[in-house]
Every structure is written in structure tokens, then in C-alpha cells.
Design a protein around this motif. Sequence first.
Motif, mmCIF file in Angstrom:
data_model
loop_
_atom_site.group_PDB
_atom_site.id
_atom_site.type_symbol
_atom_site.label_atom_id
_atom_site.label_comp_id
_atom_site.label_asym_id
_atom_site.label_seq_id
_atom_site.Cartn_x
_atom_site.Cartn_y
_atom_site.Cartn_z
ATOM 1 N N ALA A 13 0.842 -1.198 0.000
ATOM 2 C CA ALA A 13 0.000 0.000 0.000
ATOM 3 C C ALA A 13 0.875 1.245 0.000
ATOM 4 N N ASP A 14 1.923 1.230 0.812
ATOM 5 C CA ASP A 14 2.821 2.372 0.873
ATOM 6 C C ASP A 14 3.442 2.639 -0.484
ATOM 7 N N ASP A 15 3.882 1.566 -1.120
ATOM 8 C CA ASP A 15 4.531 1.724 -2.417
ATOM 9 C C ASP A 15 3.567 2.308 -3.439
ATOM 10 N N LEU A 16 2.400 1.724 -3.521
ATOM 11 C CA LEU A 16 1.423 2.223 -4.491
ATOM 12 C C LEU A 16 1.034 3.658 -4.164
ATOM 13 N N ARG A 17 0.878 3.941 -2.882
ATOM 14 C CA ARG A 17 0.501 5.287 -2.482
ATOM 15 C C ARG A 17 1.507 6.308 -2.970
ATOM 16 N N SER A 18 2.772 5.960 -2.779
ATOM 17 C CA SER A 18 3.786 6.927 -3.203
ATOM 18 C C SER A 18 3.772 7.080 -4.715
ATOM 19 N N GLN A 19 3.531 5.993 -5.416
ATOM 20 C CA GLN A 19 3.459 6.099 -6.864
ATOM 21 C C GLN A 19 2.301 6.988 -7.296
ATOM 22 N N ILE A 20 1.254 6.972 -6.497
ATOM 23 C CA ILE A 20 0.094 7.802 -6.843
ATOM 24 C C ILE A 20 0.355 9.256 -6.488
ATOM 25 N N THR A 21 0.859 9.477 -5.265
ATOM 26 C CA THR A 21 1.028 10.858 -4.820
ATOM 27 C C THR A 21 2.143 11.566 -5.575
ATOM 28 N N THR A 22 3.118 10.801 -6.051
ATOM 29 C CA THR A 22 4.177 11.448 -6.816
ATOM 30 C C THR A 22 3.787 11.617 -8.285
ATOM 31 N N GLY A 23 2.628 11.112 -8.607
ATOM 32 C CA GLY A 23 2.170 11.334 -9.977
ATOM 33 C C GLY A 23 2.638 10.299 -10.983
ATOM 34 N N ARG A 24 3.352 9.276 -10.490
ATOM 35 C CA ARG A 24 3.785 8.248 -11.435
ATOM 36 C C ARG A 24 2.583 7.505 -11.997
ATOM 37 N N ILE A 25 1.545 7.447 -11.219
ATOM 38 C CA ILE A 25 0.274 6.952 -11.745
ATOM 39 C C ILE A 25 -0.704 8.115 -11.681
ATOM 40 N N GLN A 26 -1.259 8.453 -12.808
ATOM 41 C CA GLN A 26 -2.075 9.651 -12.896
ATOM 42 C C GLN A 26 -3.502 9.413 -12.405
ATOM 43 N N PRO A 27 -4.131 10.486 -11.889
ATOM 44 C CA PRO A 27 -5.534 10.409 -11.510
ATOM 45 C C PRO A 27 -6.395 9.946 -12.689
ATOM 46 N N GLY A 28 -7.330 9.094 -12.413
ATOM 47 C CA GLY A 28 -8.204 8.590 -13.469
ATOM 48 C C GLY A 28 -7.631 7.367 -14.153
ATOM 49 N N GLU A 29 -6.345 7.184 -13.986
ATOM 50 C CA GLU A 29 -5.687 6.064 -14.654
ATOM 51 C C GLU A 29 -6.068 4.743 -13.981
ATOM 52 N N ARG A 30 -6.002 3.686 -14.783
ATOM 53 C CA ARG A 30 -6.297 2.379 -14.242
ATOM 54 C C ARG A 30 -5.020 1.708 -13.784
ATOM 55 N N LEU A 31 -5.079 1.057 -12.639
ATOM 56 C CA LEU A 31 -3.925 0.303 -12.175
ATOM 57 C C LEU A 31 -3.855 -1.010 -12.942
ATOM 58 N N PRO A 32 -2.703 -1.647 -12.929
ATOM 59 C CA PRO A 32 -2.629 -3.001 -13.490
ATOM 60 C C PRO A 32 -3.637 -3.892 -12.769
ATOM 61 N N SER A 33 -4.004 -4.966 -13.396
ATOM 62 C CA SER A 33 -4.994 -5.845 -12.776
ATOM 63 C C SER A 33 -4.439 -6.414 -11.474
ATOM 64 N N GLU A 34 -5.330 -6.842 -10.627
ATOM 65 C CA GLU A 34 -4.906 -7.359 -9.329
ATOM 66 C C GLU A 34 -4.000 -8.570 -9.505
ATOM 67 N N ALA A 35 -4.305 -9.354 -10.494
ATOM 68 C CA ALA A 35 -3.471 -10.531 -10.749
ATOM 69 C C ALA A 35 -2.051 -10.088 -11.115
ATOM 70 N N ASP A 36 -1.964 -9.090 -11.995
ATOM 71 C CA ASP A 36 -0.654 -8.597 -12.396
ATOM 72 C C ASP A 36 0.107 -8.052 -11.197
ATOM 73 N N LEU A 37 -0.572 -7.231 -10.428
ATOM 74 C CA LEU A 37 0.082 -6.629 -9.273
ATOM 75 C C LEU A 37 0.522 -7.701 -8.286
ATOM 76 N N ALA A 38 -0.344 -8.656 -8.048
ATOM 77 C CA ALA A 38 0.003 -9.740 -7.126
ATOM 78 C C ALA A 38 1.259 -10.439 -7.630
ATOM 79 N N ASP A 39 1.316 -10.621 -8.918
ATOM 80 C CA ASP A 39 2.472 -11.271 -9.522
ATOM 81 C C ASP A 39 3.712 -10.406 -9.347
ATOM 82 N N ARG A 40 3.548 -9.130 -9.637
ATOM 83 C CA ARG A 40 4.667 -8.203 -9.556
ATOM 84 C C ARG A 40 5.235 -8.133 -8.144
ATOM 85 N N TYR A 41 4.347 -8.076 -7.155
ATOM 86 C CA TYR A 41 4.812 -7.963 -5.773
ATOM 87 C C TYR A 41 5.094 -9.328 -5.153
#
Lengths: 247, 247
Positions: A13-41
Motif C-alpha cells: 500500500a505504501d509503495d502504491l501510495r507513493s506512486q500515486i502521490t508522486t504522480g507516477r500513476i495519474q488520476p483517473g488512470e487504471r492500475l494493473p490488474s490485481e493478478a498482475d500486481l500480485a504477480d509483480r509484488y
Amino acid sequence: MTGTVPSRHQDIADDLRSQITTGRIQPGERLPSEADLADRYKVSTVTLRRALAVLQGEGLVEKIHGKGNFVRRPHRKIMYVGGWGTLDPWTAAEAALRVTVRSTTVQAYGHLTTLLNVPVGSPLAEFSCASHAGESPHGLARIYIPRDLAPVGDLDDASSCWEAATRFAVLSPAPAAVRETACARAPTPDEASALRIGHAAPVLGITRVATDVTGRIVEAALLVFPGDRVDAVFATHHMTQERQIQA
Amino acid sequence: MTGTVPSRHQDIADDLRSQITTGRIQPGERLPSEADLADRYKVSTVTLRRALAVLQGEGLVEKIHGKGNFVRRPHRKIMYVGGWGTLDPWTAAEAALRVTVRSTTVQAYGHLTTLLNVPVGSPLAEFSCASHAGESPHGLARIYIPRDLAPVGDLDDASSCWEAATRFAVLSPAPAAVRETACARAPTPDEASALRIGHAAPVLGITRVATDVTGRIVEAALLVFPGDRVDAVFATHHMTQERQIQA
DNA sequence: CAGTGGTCTAGACCACGCG
DNA sequence: GCGTGGTCTAGACCACTGT
């Protein structure tokens, strides 16, 4: 030192949060699917979903079943201004607000009778309001007015609706006194879906009771806002000098 | 008809809730262990824990690691009264309240500077308060006062602490104006453990800023309460007659 | 130590949205 | 149909509380 227990879902959660607040993931944007994220992490889907639940509770992420997880638009926090409405409560977003109203006549029951101090079965005009700022819903209101104080005739005509919509924001015929109670709670399932928030996202509930000079209750309003979208402001000015309520 | 999604953990939560509200399980009593309950309801432990999380979010159940799940004492909701403290905020539970205070001097940083409208690094007296009603914690407060307005000498002496504890509830030297902002949010991990609530249980946050007649900010208080334990009340009286702000 | 809650996994199945 | 999130399982392991 409060022993911080390292928990995987919090880290994520911390990691994703920072990616969001720093703008690496833009508002309105879709995150990778949960399966992808689970795989990634390298975690199970359950764990990843817990991480997302944290962010959802913080209002950073909106989940849409069948579509994905989306970064919510930045929190432009809107102010609800308490008191009797000298300031427009919706200043910030006034222009962009769309309010829908549904009105009926109901009979007082349950705690409505105590709220409005009327006998059981007493006729009340009920206005159900929902305000939307652009796409996202942003507030709910149920306003009750003793039937004899409400506009005569069809409650659903244009003028009545307009009045209700206005009341949602401002108390037009300034009452003698307003008493507002604020609480933080979890949303009811209805509220959660109407506001498009998760069951875990807190809401700010405000119960507003207005009284006229005779002490009669002229309105009770039950307002509900997503906790991450609105704050309530209450200002108390101490007037010049002579006035000091009570004592 | 909104299609009710049958979810096992909600059913279980409903069942347990009714057992609690009807008194079949008494306040303070311990529930059967999660393993037992999971067995009884024929679900996995994860599912059962989700059910308990719902009840925890509603403030009905308190989990204590290593001991069990306990039914919380009934919600005698306490009122926080806004304004400048003509009424004692803790009326309901005044007698049973125990307040602990820790005080230090800090330098203004971050949003404290904007809150108090002081330059960065400006010395502030900080009072960290926690109030307990009997066993359960019931409110947190961090109060900041410009150092030159705070009592001189040791901040940790008896009188200073007493003052802070009092301030937690009542604004003694009535300021010219008080502005309170209420919000509903999830607790920080610190707050969750200090208040003995779950991460999902909403809290009512109140930011109180007091100003003197010259417009100087004399105090900023950050208050946090468990959402299921306290409501905030703000009353606005319309005075006699002559006063009507704005048209 | 035994008993409790806290976290995590790998995989199953269902429900929703969209082409 | 496919890809998405939503729920659930059976079992593992860790952390806290008491004795």
C-alpha cells in the motif's frame, strides 16, 4: 518506540501510495490488474487486495467491479459550512454541482418523531437529494419538513424541487437556531453504492435541526458525505463584547 | 429491488450482531474463539474474521490479540460541543474521565506553520493528551500554543498539565473566534492502537483553531475521537433580532 | 507451554463489464 | 467469451497473552 510490525500488504500500500502521490500513476488512470500486481509484488491475490483496500479506505483508489482499480481524482476537499448559511457551503465547486431531488410525503416514524419533535404519523415532506460534482457523487441529503410548513401543492413541481436543492446547501429563511451534529461512521450499504465508495471508507454524517423563534423545529436534514471529499467547518465568532451565550 | 449479494461473512456478522444487540451475548463478554466460531458457522477462519471485522467497524466488538474478541460496552455517545465552550464538552462522562498529558516544546514545521500562521521553526508548546473513560481510551488531542503564550517555566509541571487537560475540554480564556473543522477518516496506525480500535473503524477528527481579538492564532488543537463513541455538536443561535449576516 | 488472534498462500468459483 | 474484481477455502506460520 512502537514496534511497527512489518506487514506485506502495508508495504505494498505504501509503495502504491507513493506512486500515486508522486504522480507516477495519474488520476483517473487504471492500475494493473490485481493478478498482475500480485504477480509483480510476489504475493497472493488476497494480500494484494488487502493493500488496495487500504488505499480505497484512504480515498486514493476506486474499485469498479469488472473494470479495474482506478486512481481517484485528487481530493479537492469541499467545505460544508455550518451555522445558518451566511457563506455558500459549496463555494469551491458551486458551478460544477448538479443536484437531483426526489420528494414525497411521509408519516413521521421512529427517530424522526424525536428529531422533529412531532407525534408519530405526523405528515412530513421528505426531500431526497443527491449532489454530483461532475462524474462522482459527492453528497446525499434527506430533508424533512413538517407538511404544513412545506410548499402547498405538488411537492414534485419545479419550484419545490428548486427549494429543496437550495436547502441542501443554504438555509434560506434563516431560522432562529441551528443545531448540527457531526459524526464519523461507516456508510450503510445504500450510501456506499450511492456515493461510489467502499464499505470501509468513512463518511461524515451531519444531522441539522433548525428551529424558528417560537422554538418549533422547522427542518431536520440528514446529510452524508464521503469522508475524504468534504470537511465541515463551524465558526464561532465572539461578536463584539457584550454577548456571551449562557452565563 | 437491489440485488442483495449473499455474502457469507455478512450473514455471520448479522447473526452475531443480533446476538449482541438482543443481549444474548453480554457487553464485556468474550466471544468463542475464532476457530470455534469458524467451525460453528462452517466457514474458514478468514471468512469468519471478515465477519468480525464488520462488527469491529461498527464498534460492537473489540479484538485483543492473544486474548479474544470482546463485546464492547454499549455506545453511550459522548458529545463534543463546538464553539467556545460555554457548555462543558464532557458533560455526560465528566466524572469518569481521566486525562493524561505529555508536554514538550517543538519547532513549527509543515502544516503546523500554516495552521498557526507562524514562521517555520517558531517555538511551540505541544501538549499531547489522551483521555480515558474507565478502561477504554476515548479521545486524543494534540494542542499547540505559541511558546510565548504558554505558561512560562517547565511545561511539565502540575499547573501546566492541568491547564492542558482543561483545554482539552474547554477553552478557558474565551478567544475572540473559534473555527472548527470536522472530518471523518480512517485512523492512522498510531491512533488505531492508542484508541484501541481497528484500522477500519472511522474516527472523527476535529481541528480547532482559536483566535484572539487581534486576529492572532492563540491555539490549534488536533482532536481525534472514535467515530462510534463521540458526536460533535455545533449550535448556532440567531441572537435576538437585529443581527442577520449578509442580506 | 497452550490458546488466542494476525498474516499469508495457492487455488477455486462466482459476478460484473464489455466487445 | 474474456478479463476484471469479489468471495471463499484449507492450511501454514508468526505474534501476543496467559500459566
